[in-house]
Design a protein around this motif. Structure first.
Motif, PDB file in Angstrom:
ATOM      1  N   LEU A  80      10.331 -38.259 -43.443  1.00 41.41           N
ATOM      2  CA  LEU A  80       9.060 -37.885 -42.814  1.00 41.41           C
ATOM      3  C   LEU A  80       9.160 -36.619 -41.966  1.00 41.41           C
ATOM      4  O   LEU A  80       8.172 -35.926 -41.760  1.00 41.41           O
ATOM      5  CB  LEU A  80       8.547 -39.028 -41.943  1.00 41.41           C
ATOM      6  CG  LEU A  80       8.020 -40.264 -42.669  1.00 41.41           C
ATOM      7  CD1 LEU A  80       7.642 -41.341 -41.662  1.00 41.41           C
ATOM      8  CD2 LEU A  80       6.832 -39.911 -43.550  1.00 41.41           C
ATOM      9  N   HIS A  81      10.357 -36.342 -41.479  1.00 38.81           N
ATOM     10  CA  HIS A  81      10.561 -35.163 -40.630  1.00 38.81           C
ATOM     11  C   HIS A  81      11.729 -34.341 -41.177  1.00 38.81           C
ATOM     12  O   HIS A  81      12.788 -34.276 -40.568  1.00 38.81           O
ATOM     13  CB  HIS A  81      10.835 -35.583 -39.178  1.00 38.81           C
ATOM     14  CG  HIS A  81       9.742 -36.403 -38.578  1.00 38.81           C
ATOM     15  ND1 HIS A  81       8.558 -35.857 -38.137  1.00 38.81           N
ATOM     16  CD2 HIS A  81       9.637 -37.740 -38.385  1.00 38.81           C
ATOM     17  CE1 HIS A  81       7.780 -36.815 -37.666  1.00 38.81           C
ATOM     18  NE2 HIS A  81       8.396 -37.965 -37.810  1.00 38.81           N
ATOM     19  N   PRO A  82      11.534 -33.707 -42.339  1.00 35.97           N
ATOM     20  CA  PRO A  82      12.639 -32.950 -42.928  1.00 35.97           C
ATOM     21  C   PRO A  82      13.048 -31.777 -42.036  1.00 35.97           C
ATOM     22  O   PRO A  82      12.207 -31.187 -41.339  1.00 35.97           O
ATOM     23  CB  PRO A  82      12.076 -32.458 -44.258  1.00 35.97           C
ATOM     24  CG  PRO A  82      10.607 -32.492 -44.101  1.00 35.97           C
ATOM     25  CD  PRO A  82      10.307 -33.599 -43.141  1.00 35.97           C
ATOM     26  N   LYS A  83      14.321 -31.480 -42.070  1.00 32.84           N
ATOM     27  CA  LYS A  83      14.882 -30.450 -41.202  1.00 32.84           C
ATOM     28  C   LYS A  83      14.261 -29.084 -41.476  1.00 32.84           C
ATOM     29  O   LYS A  83      14.073 -28.280 -40.562  1.00 32.84           O
ATOM     30  CB  LYS A  83      16.398 -30.400 -41.404  1.00 32.84           C
ATOM     31  CG  LYS A  83      17.124 -29.473 -40.462  1.00 32.84           C
ATOM     32  CD  LYS A  83      18.628 -29.597 -40.662  1.00 32.84           C
ATOM     33  CE  LYS A  83      19.373 -28.666 -39.726  1.00 32.84           C
ATOM     34  NZ  LYS A  83      20.835 -28.757 -39.931  1.00 32.84           N
ATOM     35  N   PHE A  84      13.937 -28.818 -42.734  1.00 37.95           N
ATOM     36  CA  PHE A  84      13.437 -27.496 -43.115  1.00 37.95           C
ATOM     37  C   PHE A  84      12.013 -27.601 -43.674  1.00 37.95           C
ATOM     38  O   PHE A  84      11.783 -27.483 -44.869  1.00 37.95           O
ATOM     39  CB  PHE A  84      14.375 -26.848 -44.140  1.00 37.95           C
ATOM     40  CG  PHE A  84      15.774 -26.667 -43.631  1.00 37.95           C
ATOM     41  CD1 PHE A  84      16.073 -25.657 -42.727  1.00 37.95           C
ATOM     42  CD2 PHE A  84      16.786 -27.525 -44.040  1.00 37.95           C
ATOM     43  CE1 PHE A  84      17.365 -25.494 -42.241  1.00 37.95           C
ATOM     44  CE2 PHE A  84      18.079 -27.362 -43.559  1.00 37.95           C
ATOM     45  CZ  PHE A  84      18.376 -26.346 -42.657  1.00 37.95           C
ATOM     46  N   PHE A  85      11.096 -27.872 -42.779  1.00 41.71           N
ATOM     47  CA  PHE A  85       9.682 -27.927 -43.135  1.00 41.71           C
ATOM     48  C   PHE A  85       8.856 -27.719 -41.878  1.00 41.71           C
ATOM     49  O   PHE A  85       9.145 -28.327 -40.855  1.00 41.71           O
ATOM     50  CB  PHE A  85       9.312 -29.272 -43.770  1.00 41.71           C
ATOM     51  CG  PHE A  85       7.843 -29.402 -44.061  1.00 41.71           C
ATOM     52  CD1 PHE A  85       7.324 -28.876 -45.229  1.00 41.71           C
ATOM     53  CD2 PHE A  85       6.980 -29.998 -43.158  1.00 41.71           C
ATOM     54  CE1 PHE A  85       5.953 -28.965 -45.496  1.00 41.71           C
ATOM     55  CE2 PHE A  85       5.613 -30.095 -43.412  1.00 41.71           C
ATOM     56  CZ  PHE A  85       5.107 -29.575 -44.589  1.00 41.71           C
ATOM     57  N   PRO A  86       7.808 -26.884 -41.932  1.00 40.47           N
ATOM     58  CA  PRO A  86       7.467 -26.031 -43.077  1.00 40.47           C
ATOM     59  C   PRO A  86       8.355 -24.797 -43.145  1.00 40.47           C
ATOM     60  O   PRO A  86       8.916 -24.378 -42.126  1.00 40.47           O
ATOM     61  CB  PRO A  86       6.017 -25.644 -42.794  1.00 40.47           C
ATOM     62  CG  PRO A  86       5.905 -25.690 -41.296  1.00 40.47           C
ATOM     63  CD  PRO A  86       6.830 -26.785 -40.837  1.00 40.47           C
ATOM     64  N   VAL A  87       8.464 -24.249 -44.331  1.00 39.15           N
ATOM     65  CA  VAL A  87       9.210 -23.004 -44.542  1.00 39.15           C
ATOM     66  C   VAL A  87       8.385 -22.110 -45.464  1.00 39.15           C
ATOM     67  O   VAL A  87       7.401 -22.557 -46.061  1.00 39.15           O
ATOM     68  CB  VAL A  87      10.598 -23.250 -45.180  1.00 39.15           C
ATOM     69  CG1 VAL A  87      11.501 -24.036 -44.255  1.00 39.15           C
ATOM     70  CG2 VAL A  87      10.469 -23.942 -46.536  1.00 39.15           C
ATOM     71  N   ASP A  88       8.815 -20.883 -45.579  1.00 36.42           N
ATOM     72  CA  ASP A  88       8.171 -19.961 -46.521  1.00 36.42           C
ATOM     73  C   ASP A  88       8.659 -20.332 -47.923  1.00 36.42           C
ATOM     74  O   ASP A  88       9.839 -20.188 -48.235  1.00 36.42           O
ATOM     75  CB  ASP A  88       8.553 -18.522 -46.177  1.00 36.42           C
ATOM     76  CG  ASP A  88       7.853 -17.496 -47.064  1.00 36.42           C
ATOM     77  OD1 ASP A  88       7.235 -17.883 -48.078  1.00 36.42           O
ATOM     78  OD2 ASP A  88       7.959 -16.297 -46.756  1.00 36.42           O
ATOM     79  N   ASP A  89       7.750 -20.834 -48.754  1.00 41.13           N
ATOM     80  CA  ASP A  89       8.155 -21.282 -50.092  1.00 41.13           C
ATOM     81  C   ASP A  89       7.881 -20.225 -51.170  1.00 41.13           C
ATOM     82  O   ASP A  89       7.913 -20.518 -52.352  1.00 41.13           O
ATOM     83  CB  ASP A  89       7.474 -22.601 -50.462  1.00 41.13           C
ATOM     84  CG  ASP A  89       5.966 -22.481 -50.585  1.00 41.13           C
ATOM     85  OD1 ASP A  89       5.395 -21.420 -50.230  1.00 41.13           O
ATOM     86  OD2 ASP A  89       5.334 -23.457 -51.025  1.00 41.13           O
ATOM     87  N   THR A  90       7.659 -18.976 -50.743  1.00 42.62           N
ATOM     88  CA  THR A  90       7.313 -17.921 -51.701  1.00 42.62           C
ATOM     89  C   THR A  90       8.405 -17.709 -52.737  1.00 42.62           C
ATOM     90  O   THR A  90       8.131 -17.669 -53.945  1.00 42.62           O
ATOM     91  CB  THR A  90       7.012 -16.593 -50.975  1.00 42.62           C
ATOM     92  OG1 THR A  90       5.962 -16.795 -50.035  1.00 42.62           O
ATOM     93  CG2 THR A  90       6.614 -15.517 -51.971  1.00 42.62           C
ATOM     94  N   ASP A  91       9.652 -17.554 -52.290  1.00 44.84           N
ATOM     95  CA  ASP A  91      10.737 -17.303 -53.250  1.00 44.84           C
ATOM     96  C   ASP A  91      10.929 -18.485 -54.196  1.00 44.84           C
ATOM     97  O   ASP A  91      11.212 -18.299 -55.382  1.00 44.84           O
ATOM     98  CB  ASP A  91      12.047 -16.986 -52.523  1.00 44.84           C
ATOM     99  CG  ASP A  91      12.073 -15.566 -51.966  1.00 44.84           C
ATOM    100  OD1 ASP A  91      11.267 -14.720 -52.428  1.00 44.84           O
ATOM    101  OD2 ASP A  91      12.897 -15.296 -51.069  1.00 44.84           O
ATOM    102  N   ALA A  92      10.771 -19.694 -53.672  1.00 41.90           N
ATOM    103  CA  ALA A  92      10.873 -20.883 -54.536  1.00 41.90           C
ATOM    104  C   ALA A  92       9.792 -20.852 -55.608  1.00 41.90           C
ATOM    105  O   ALA A  92      10.054 -21.086 -56.797  1.00 41.90           O
ATOM    106  CB  ALA A  92      10.755 -22.150 -53.692  1.00 41.90           C
ATOM    107  N   ALA A  93       8.563 -20.543 -55.188  1.00 41.41           N
ATOM    108  CA  ALA A  93       7.458 -20.460 -56.147  1.00 41.41           C
ATOM    109  C   ALA A  93       7.700 -19.355 -57.164  1.00 41.41           C
ATOM    110  O   ALA A  93       7.421 -19.517 -58.360  1.00 41.41           O
ATOM    111  CB  ALA A  93       6.144 -20.233 -55.404  1.00 41.41           C
ATOM    112  N   LEU A  94       8.225 -18.238 -56.711  1.00 41.74           N
ATOM    113  CA  LEU A  94       8.488 -17.112 -57.622  1.00 41.74           C
ATOM    114  C   LEU A  94       9.569 -17.443 -58.642  1.00 41.74           C
ATOM    115  O   LEU A  94       9.518 -16.968 -59.788  1.00 41.74           O
ATOM    116  CB  LEU A  94       8.871 -15.862 -56.829  1.00 41.74           C
ATOM    117  CG  LEU A  94       7.748 -15.206 -56.029  1.00 41.74           C
ATOM    118  CD1 LEU A  94       8.288 -14.027 -55.222  1.00 41.74           C
ATOM    119  CD2 LEU A  94       6.615 -14.752 -56.938  1.00 41.74           C
TER     120      LEU A  94
END
Length: 197
Positions: A80-94
């Motif tokens: 429920l409380h992930p260490k890395f959220f929110p993050v910029d997910d642009t590179d993942a989406a790309l």
């Protein structure tokens, strides 16, 4: 062939909860999935939505309750409380759209599932280059090559975001079948019924 358009963010918990079920439903009906990573940072303002941290406390609290309920109901692990959220997910989406630009839809779907799991189960930072390459390798892709070529997916990423805005998408996941929208993984039963007709 039946086709499902699938608009999503690779860091959305609701997308994570629905991803594998969507794959199962599509297989069951012999349907194709068109994965379309979307920039929710552009979609939310256009639709009156707010980023998580700007939402009222009661909405944030209820979101956590619902995530916990769905995680238990689906027997899917979810932090429920992930260490890395929110993050910029642009590179993942790309990286996903760069895979799609090569015509490999199945690999893009596998990569999407692994990126979602990385955030919500494995405590990984999908804004980190090393993490992205590792996750891509685990998806059977050449992580370093894909990361280096991620800009090849920019045109598709922008196209999908524009499509989403035109279709009045306002959240993720968002499924479209025969022009009919279904918002949220909790609408997958309705999508399943629509595919059966």
């Amino acid at each position: 062939m039946k086709t499902i358009q699938y608009y999503f963010s690779p860091m959305s918990p609701w997308t994570y909860l629905g991803h594998e079920r969507l794959m199962d439903i599509a297989r069951h009906h012999g349907a194709a999935i068109e994965p379309k990573p979307t920039n929710l940072g552009k979609i939310f303002p256009a639709s009156g939505g707010l980023p998580l941290k700007k939402r009222a406390p009661q909405r944030q609290a209820y979101r956590l309750r619902e995530l916990e309920r769905w995680s238990r109901y689906l027997t899917l692990p979810l932090n429920l409380h992930p260490k890395f959220f929110p993050v910029d997910d642009t590179d993942a989406a790309l990286m996903i759209t760069a895979t799609l630009a090569k015509g490999d839809v199945q690999a893009a779907l596998v990569l999407s599932g692994k990126l979602l799991r990385a955030v919500w189960v494995e405590e990984k930072d999908i804004a980190d280059a090393g993490t992205l390459m590792q996750v891509a390798n685990e998806a059977g892709l050449d992580g370093a090559a894909l990361y280096s070529a991620r800009d090849a997916g920019m045109a598709l990423y922008e196209q999908y975001t524009q499509e989403a805005a035109r279709l009045q998408v306002f959240g993720a996941p968002w499924y479209v079948y025969k022009g009919e929208p279904f918002w949220g993984q909790d609408r997958l039963d309705f999508l399943d019924r629509a595919l059966a007709d």
